[in-house]
Enzyme design. Structure first.
Site, PDB file in Angstrom:
ATOM      1  N   ASP A 100      -4.414  69.086  33.653  1.00  0.00           N
ATOM      2  CA  ASP A 100      -3.796  69.085  32.478  1.00  0.00           C
ATOM      3  C   ASP A 100      -2.868  68.151  32.377  1.00  0.00           C
ATOM      4  OD1 ASP A 100      -2.851  69.843  30.185  1.00  0.00           O
ATOM      5  OD2 ASP A 100      -2.253  72.077  30.525  1.00  0.00           O
ATOM      6  N   HIS A 101      -3.109  66.938  31.474  1.00  0.00           N
ATOM      7  CA  HIS A 101      -2.077  66.098  30.902  1.00  0.00           C
ATOM      8  C   HIS A 101      -0.993  66.436  29.982  1.00  0.00           C
ATOM      9  CE1 HIS A 101      -1.052  61.685  29.611  1.00  0.00           C
ATOM     10  NE2 HIS A 101      -1.268  61.532  30.872  1.00  0.00           N
TER      11      HIS A 101
END
Length: 373
Positions: free
Chosen positions: A294-295
């Protein structure tokens, strides 16, 4: 929803403007949150373009009506009109990893967003997607392939025209990498901060006017919803969340950020405020994934305040900076608000967190950990 649209029109004096945040059915909205989900391994690429959506009419996360790269998605409908706009529209596109990216830009802020407005209203979209959006010269909306693999977060807020001077001042503190910008003369006198930002296209910042190291300010949306913008510059030289956001909101925080960078800051359980790194996520309980997939960069209050008898729960912040040593010395920020529905959606998404001893536990148990003094 009809009442909500009428309120937006009344807030703008009945004037008509196509520049707004939009849902994926084409209706203007005061604000929205969007969670682009990660691409599951061994699944078709299209699975990495699905998203969850939430606005003022939602009771939590709902599945997007289409894919995030579609011009009919909420992001596509919101940003798309930029490529059709006339000479009376101002815009600022900034990203520390812009399109045609040629290496990390460590001078400018670690910050990503889109600002578009006319003389009546506009929107500020804060996000976490590299190489997005394309410059106006591209002629149309598109979503980069580099944004597919990992989760990404977006917050869009529709603001009246008079808010954009303040937004420009906040962005100046961040010193963003601006790769496309235009403020027409018809607007420039009323928003000089935005006009000054355009002088720094391609990240050419100087020290002729040094902004404050940090500033938080209340911003009222077009329909009167309050958001708090936190903006820090390189000179702040500290962690955004533990040293500033948590004490300002008087709340312990769970923080999601990109966990594949170097020099990661561990969870912090100092006597003042507790800031725990999220390890496992499941927004809407539709899919479960690790923080390393997850960025996104977001924070949610754990619950009630430990100080005094009042409560400070219900906070959600979505921004563009991580918890690592390098980014303590770079500009960036987050946009926060209190809302029970939005808070619950993000709070339930945080499944497991890192304790201050380095263990991974359910966030409820991790948050009860206290370091001995």
């Amino acid at each position: 929803m009809l009442l909500h649209v009428l309120l937006l029109l009344l807030a703008s004096g009945g004037a008509s403007s196509s520049i707004s945040c939009y849902d994926d059915q084409g209706k203007p909205v005061d604000w929205f949150y969007l969670y682009k989900l990660p691409h599951p391994r061994h699944e078709p690429v299209l699975e990495g373009l699905k998203y969850l959506f939430m606005d003022g009419e939602s009771e939590g996360w709902t599945e997007g009506k289409t894919l995030v790269n579609d011009s009919q998605s909420a992001v596509g409908r919101t940003v798309g009109p930029l490529y059709e706009g006339g000479d009376d529209v101002g815009y600022v596109l900034y990203n520390d990893q812009p399109p045609k990216f040629e290496g990390e830009n460590g001078i400018c802020g670690h910050t990503k967003g889109v600002v578009v407005f006319d003389k009546q209203q506009g929107f500020w979209l804060v996000h976490s997607t590299p190489h997005f959006p394309p410059p106006k010269s591209a002629g149309q909306f598109s979503y980069p392939s580099s944004g597919i693999s990992n989760g990404q977060n977006f917050i869009c807020v529709t603001y009246p025209f008079e808010r954009f001077q303040t937004i420009g001042e906040q962005l100046k503190i961040n010193q963003p990498h601006i790769y496309d910008c235009s403020i027409p003369a018809s607007l420039a006198a009323a928003v000089p901060a935005m006009a000054q930002l355009c002088k720094h296209t391609l990240g050419r910042w100087d020290n002729t006017s040094i902004p404050p190291s940090n500033r938080s300010i209340s911003l009222l949306s077009l329909a009167g919803t309050e958001f708090i913008s936190f903006a820090k510059g390189a000179s702040f030289a500290n962690d955004l969340y533990h040293s500033w956001v948590a004490p300002s909101l008087q709340s312990d925080l769970l923080v999601q950020f990109w966990r594949r960078s170097t020099g990661l800051l561990p969870s912090d359980c100092s006597p003042s405020w507790e800031v725990l790194n999220i390890d496992l996520i499941s927004p809407g309980q539709s899919i479960t994934f690790k923080a390393t997939e997850d960025h996104s960069k977001w924070a949610v209050s754990i619950g009630s305040s430990r100080i005094g008898s009042g409560t400070a729960g219900g906070w959600v912040c979505v921004g563009d900076i991580n918890r690592d040593e390098a980014e303590e010395k770079r500009g960036g920020g987050t946009v926060c608000r209190q809302d029970t529905v939005v808070w619950k959606a993000y709070r339930l998404a945080a499944l497991q967190c890192e304790t201050c001893s380095g263990e991974v536990k359910p966030c409820e148990k991790a948050a009860q950990y206290r370091r001995c003094s």
